[in-house]
Design a protein around this motif. Structure first.
Motif, PDB file in Angstrom:
ATOM      1  N   ASP A 101      92.185  81.142  57.982  1.00  0.00           N
ATOM      2  CA  ASP A 101      92.180  80.569  56.772  1.00  0.00           C
ATOM      3  C   ASP A 101      90.970  79.372  57.249  1.00  0.00           C
ATOM      4  OD1 ASP A 101      91.909  79.351  54.491  1.00  0.00           O
ATOM      5  OD2 ASP A 101      94.110  79.195  54.193  1.00  0.00           O
ATOM      6  N   CYS A 102      89.508  79.865  56.851  1.00  0.00           N
ATOM      7  CA  CYS A 102      88.618  78.796  57.129  1.00  0.00           C
ATOM      8  C   CYS A 102      88.036  78.403  55.797  1.00  0.00           C
ATOM      9  CB  CYS A 102      87.690  79.436  58.101  1.00  0.00           C
ATOM     10  SG  CYS A 102      87.168  81.102  57.776  1.00  0.00           S
ATOM     11  N   ARG A 103      88.595  78.280  54.866  1.00  0.00           N
ATOM     12  CA  ARG A 103      88.048  77.638  53.505  1.00  0.00           C
ATOM     13  C   ARG A 103      87.481  76.427  53.605  1.00  0.00           C
ATOM     14  NH1 ARG A 103      93.420  79.117  49.753  1.00  0.00           N
ATOM     15  NH2 ARG A 103      94.713  78.526  51.939  1.00  0.00           N
ATOM     16  N   LYS A 104      86.231  76.358  53.149  1.00  0.00           N
ATOM     17  CA  LYS A 104      85.729  75.223  53.012  1.00  0.00           C
ATOM     18  C   LYS A 104      85.244  74.551  54.322  1.00  0.00           C
ATOM     19  CE  LYS A 104      87.022  74.151  48.550  1.00  0.00           C
ATOM     20  NZ  LYS A 104      87.702  72.953  47.411  1.00  0.00           N
ATOM     21  N   ALA A 105      85.510  75.312  55.508  1.00  0.00           N
ATOM     22  CA  ALA A 105      85.108  74.742  56.567  1.00  0.00           C
ATOM     23  C   ALA A 105      83.628  74.780  56.852  1.00  0.00           C
ATOM     24  CB  ALA A 105      85.599  75.743  57.927  1.00  0.00           C
ATOM     25  N   ASN A 106      83.128  74.177  57.893  1.00  0.00           N
ATOM     26  CA  ASN A 106      81.730  73.837  58.120  1.00  0.00           C
ATOM     27  C   ASN A 106      81.045  74.313  59.448  1.00  0.00           C
ATOM     28  OD1 ASN A 106      78.832  72.921  57.815  1.00  0.00           O
ATOM     29  ND2 ASN A 106      79.440  70.790  58.250  1.00  0.00           N
ATOM     30  N   ALA A 115      80.835  86.765  67.163  1.00  0.00           N
ATOM     31  CA  ALA A 115      82.099  85.994  66.826  1.00  0.00           C
ATOM     32  C   ALA A 115      82.807  87.303  65.853  1.00  0.00           C
ATOM     33  CB  ALA A 115      81.950  84.861  66.070  1.00  0.00           C
ATOM     34  N   TYR A 116      84.070  86.979  65.871  1.00  0.00           N
ATOM     35  CA  TYR A 116      84.874  87.752  65.080  1.00  0.00           C
ATOM     36  C   TYR A 116      85.647  87.181  63.863  1.00  0.00           C
ATOM     37  CZ  TYR A 116      84.954  90.381  69.566  1.00  0.00           C
ATOM     38  OH  TYR A 116      84.694  90.885  70.871  1.00  0.00           O
ATOM     39  N   PHE A 117      85.373  87.668  62.871  1.00  0.00           N
ATOM     40  CA  PHE A 117      85.928  87.242  61.387  1.00  0.00           C
ATOM     41  C   PHE A 117      86.466  88.195  60.493  1.00  0.00           C
ATOM     42  CE2 PHE A 117      82.668  83.669  62.266  1.00  0.00           C
ATOM     43  CZ  PHE A 117      83.265  82.556  61.959  1.00  0.00           C
ATOM     44  N   MET A 118      87.025  89.312  61.236  1.00  0.00           N
ATOM     45  CA  MET A 118      87.941  90.181  60.311  1.00  0.00           C
ATOM     46  C   MET A 118      88.898  89.774  59.763  1.00  0.00           C
ATOM     47  SD  MET A 118      86.725  91.336  63.652  1.00  0.00           S
ATOM     48  CE  MET A 118      88.166  91.755  64.645  1.00  0.00           C
ATOM     49  N   LYS A 119      88.914  89.900  58.348  1.00  0.00           N
ATOM     50  CA  LYS A 119      90.131  89.515  57.515  1.00  0.00           C
ATOM     51  C   LYS A 119      90.351  88.160  57.335  1.00  0.00           C
ATOM     52  CE  LYS A 119      93.084  93.649  58.354  1.00  0.00           C
ATOM     53  NZ  LYS A 119      94.469  94.082  58.875  1.00  0.00           N
ATOM     54  N   ALA A 120      89.149  87.436  57.646  1.00  0.00           N
ATOM     55  CA  ALA A 120      89.179  85.933  57.471  1.00  0.00           C
ATOM     56  C   ALA A 120      88.912  85.689  56.005  1.00  0.00           C
ATOM     57  CB  ALA A 120      88.033  85.360  58.414  1.00  0.00           C
ATOM     58  N   MET A 137      82.530  90.766  60.215  1.00  0.00           N
ATOM     59  CA  MET A 137      83.077  90.221  59.097  1.00  0.00           C
ATOM     60  C   MET A 137      83.682  90.996  58.109  1.00  0.00           C
ATOM     61  SD  MET A 137      81.137  86.594  57.500  1.00  0.00           S
ATOM     62  CE  MET A 137      81.576  85.905  59.145  1.00  0.00           C
ATOM     63  N   ASP A 138      84.260  92.183  58.560  1.00  0.00           N
ATOM     64  CA  ASP A 138      84.759  93.015  57.573  1.00  0.00           C
ATOM     65  C   ASP A 138      86.112  92.786  57.057  1.00  0.00           C
ATOM     66  OD1 ASP A 138      85.031  93.791  60.540  1.00  0.00           O
ATOM     67  OD2 ASP A 138      86.679  95.134  59.665  1.00  0.00           O
ATOM     68  N   ARG A 139      86.088  93.019  55.860  1.00  0.00           N
ATOM     69  CA  ARG A 139      87.523  92.793  55.127  1.00  0.00           C
ATOM     70  C   ARG A 139      87.805  91.488  54.870  1.00  0.00           C
ATOM     71  NH1 ARG A 139      91.167  96.045  59.156  1.00  0.00           N
ATOM     72  NH2 ARG A 139      89.384  95.475  60.394  1.00  0.00           N
ATOM     73  N   SER A 140      86.414  90.662  54.820  1.00  0.00           N
ATOM     74  CA  SER A 140      86.826  89.331  54.557  1.00  0.00           C
ATOM     75  C   SER A 140      86.488  88.769  53.165  1.00  0.00           C
ATOM     76  CB  SER A 140      85.680  88.576  55.665  1.00  0.00           C
ATOM     77  OG  SER A 140      86.077  88.772  56.988  1.00  0.00           O
ATOM     78  N   VAL A 141      87.004  87.608  52.920  1.00  0.00           N
ATOM     79  CA  VAL A 141      86.935  87.059  51.633  1.00  0.00           C
ATOM     80  C   VAL A 141      86.070  85.877  52.022  1.00  0.00           C
ATOM     81  CG1 VAL A 141      88.070  85.644  49.843  1.00  0.00           C
ATOM     82  CG2 VAL A 141      89.204  87.511  50.887  1.00  0.00           C
ATOM     83  N   MET A 142      84.647  86.072  51.218  1.00  0.00           N
ATOM     84  CA  MET A 142      83.593  85.282  51.249  1.00  0.00           C
ATOM     85  C   MET A 142      82.997  84.715  49.962  1.00  0.00           C
ATOM     86  SD  MET A 142      81.497  87.053  54.746  1.00  0.00           S
ATOM     87  CE  MET A 142      80.640  85.311  54.807  1.00  0.00           C
ATOM     88  N   ASN A 143      83.914  84.683  48.980  1.00  0.00           N
ATOM     89  CA  ASN A 143      83.351  84.258  47.788  1.00  0.00           C
ATOM     90  C   ASN A 143      82.692  82.776  47.711  1.00  0.00           C
ATOM     91  OD1 ASN A 143      86.116  86.071  47.208  1.00  0.00           O
ATOM     92  ND2 ASN A 143      84.739  86.365  45.657  1.00  0.00           N
ATOM     93  N   ARG A 159      83.645  96.535  53.205  1.00  0.00           N
ATOM     94  CA  ARG A 159      84.828  96.002  52.444  1.00  0.00           C
ATOM     95  C   ARG A 159      85.157  94.327  52.434  1.00  0.00           C
ATOM     96  NH1 ARG A 159      89.769  99.335  54.504  1.00  0.00           N
ATOM     97  NH2 ARG A 159      90.851  98.337  52.666  1.00  0.00           N
ATOM     98  N   SER A 160      84.057  93.568  52.557  1.00  0.00           N
ATOM     99  CA  SER A 160      84.221  92.306  52.310  1.00  0.00           C
ATOM    100  C   SER A 160      83.648  91.909  51.129  1.00  0.00           C
ATOM    101  CB  SER A 160      83.398  91.372  53.329  1.00  0.00           C
ATOM    102  OG  SER A 160      83.988  91.674  54.658  1.00  0.00           O
ATOM    103  N   ASP A 161      84.019  90.647  50.611  1.00  0.00           N
ATOM    104  CA  ASP A 161      83.678  90.218  49.231  1.00  0.00           C
ATOM    105  C   ASP A 161      82.817  89.118  49.179  1.00  0.00           C
ATOM    106  OD1 ASP A 161      83.507  89.539  46.453  1.00  0.00           O
ATOM    107  OD2 ASP A 161      85.683  89.410  46.187  1.00  0.00           O
ATOM    108  N   LEU A 162      81.598  89.295  48.957  1.00  0.00           N
ATOM    109  CA  LEU A 162      80.687  88.117  49.204  1.00  0.00           C
ATOM    110  C   LEU A 162      80.265  87.658  47.697  1.00  0.00           C
ATOM    111  CD1 LEU A 162      80.216  89.853  51.533  1.00  0.00           C
ATOM    112  CD2 LEU A 162      78.051  88.477  51.753  1.00  0.00           C
ATOM    113  N   GLY A 163      81.085  87.751  46.586  1.00  0.00           N
ATOM    114  CA  GLY A 163      80.844  87.446  45.213  1.00  0.00           C
ATOM    115  C   GLY A 163      80.525  86.101  45.178  1.00  0.00           C
TER     116      GLY A 163
END
Length: 242
Positions: A101-106, A115-120, A137-143, A159-163
């Motif tokens: 859970d790296c929401r708003k991380a810098n 690096a590995y960010f699967m499902k992050a 970075m597959d299956r990641s939430v990157m809104n 399958r990642s969301d870059l919206g």
């Protein structure tokens, strides 16, 4: 056949039999298929508990290296709660952020190659100017993530969301995205990456179905990793033997 110290007896393990002898040694390993006599089973089991030191000797190189993560640039943050943490300007190649859970991380200007960010969960995470080449970075939430001027060569975003992500100046050359995601990004893609000099729209294959179909992380006609980058990446790998 390896012999390990014990204070009880010696069990000689051979196919279909176990022999008990009155010494101070027990065999820890043997041929793969054998039947342990009931009389020897207890002694053999208790002596196996005394094997860690010897097993460490057998794995001295692995023990010294300490495993893949936690060595050099490879850090372990799998499933960690790192919301809002500052990882800017760091060497984090091959690090693991799977399901983190790296929401708003810098991660601004950090090197995250491989690096590995699967499902992050990377909602509003700052990757501005970061090197994300070869990242999974597959299956990641990157809104609403900030990917401004980021290098994303050969990255996997299936399958990642870059919206709503800021992709101005991002280089997606040979990155793997879902077709619907690629089309959505092309609606507002703009800018040129300051490091690679590649147009964001061109790297995404915007307006060219043929170019998009040909783009893949293994495309031999795509940009190749320089020898200096390869050498720097190899330097982060654990050394098992000199």
């Amino acid at each position: 056949m390896a012999l390990l110290s014990s204070t009880h007896s010696r069990a000689l393990v051979q196919p279909n039999r176990v022999a008990i002898r009155g010494t101070r040694t027990i065999v820890c390993n043997a041929l793969p298929e054998f039947k342990v006599e009931k009389a020897a089973a207890a002694v053999l089991a208790s002596a196996l508990l005394m094997c860690p030191a010897a097993l460490a000797d057998l794995n001295v190189y692995e023990a010294a290296a300490g495993g893949e993560f936690g060595i050099g640039s490879a850090q372990q943050y799998g499933e960690a709660d790192i919301q809002g943490k500052d990882f800017s300007n760091q060497d984090l190649r091959r690090s693991n952020f799977t399901s983190a859970d790296c929401r708003k991380a810098n991660f601004k200007n950090s090197n995250l190659q491989g690096a590995y960010f699967m499902k992050a969960v990377a909602f509003q995470t700052n990757f501005e100017g970061a090197n994300l080449s070869d990242v999974l970075m597959d299956r990641s939430v990157m809104n609403e993530a900030n990917l401004k001027d980021a290098i994303l060569e050969r990255a996997v975003f299936t399958r990642s969301d870059l919206g709503g992500a800021n992709i101005e100046g991002a280089d997606f050359t040979n990155a793997l995205l879902d077709k619907t995601q690629q089309m959505a990004l092309c609606k507002y893609a703009d800018g040129i990456n300051p490091v690679t000099g590649v147009s964001t729209r061109k790297s995404l294959g915007c307006g060219s179905a043929r170019r998009f179909r040909q783009a893949s992380p293994s495309n031999p006609e795509g940009p190749q990793v320089s020898e200096s980058d390869k050498e720097a990446f190899r330097a982060t790998m654990p050394t098992y033997r000199e």
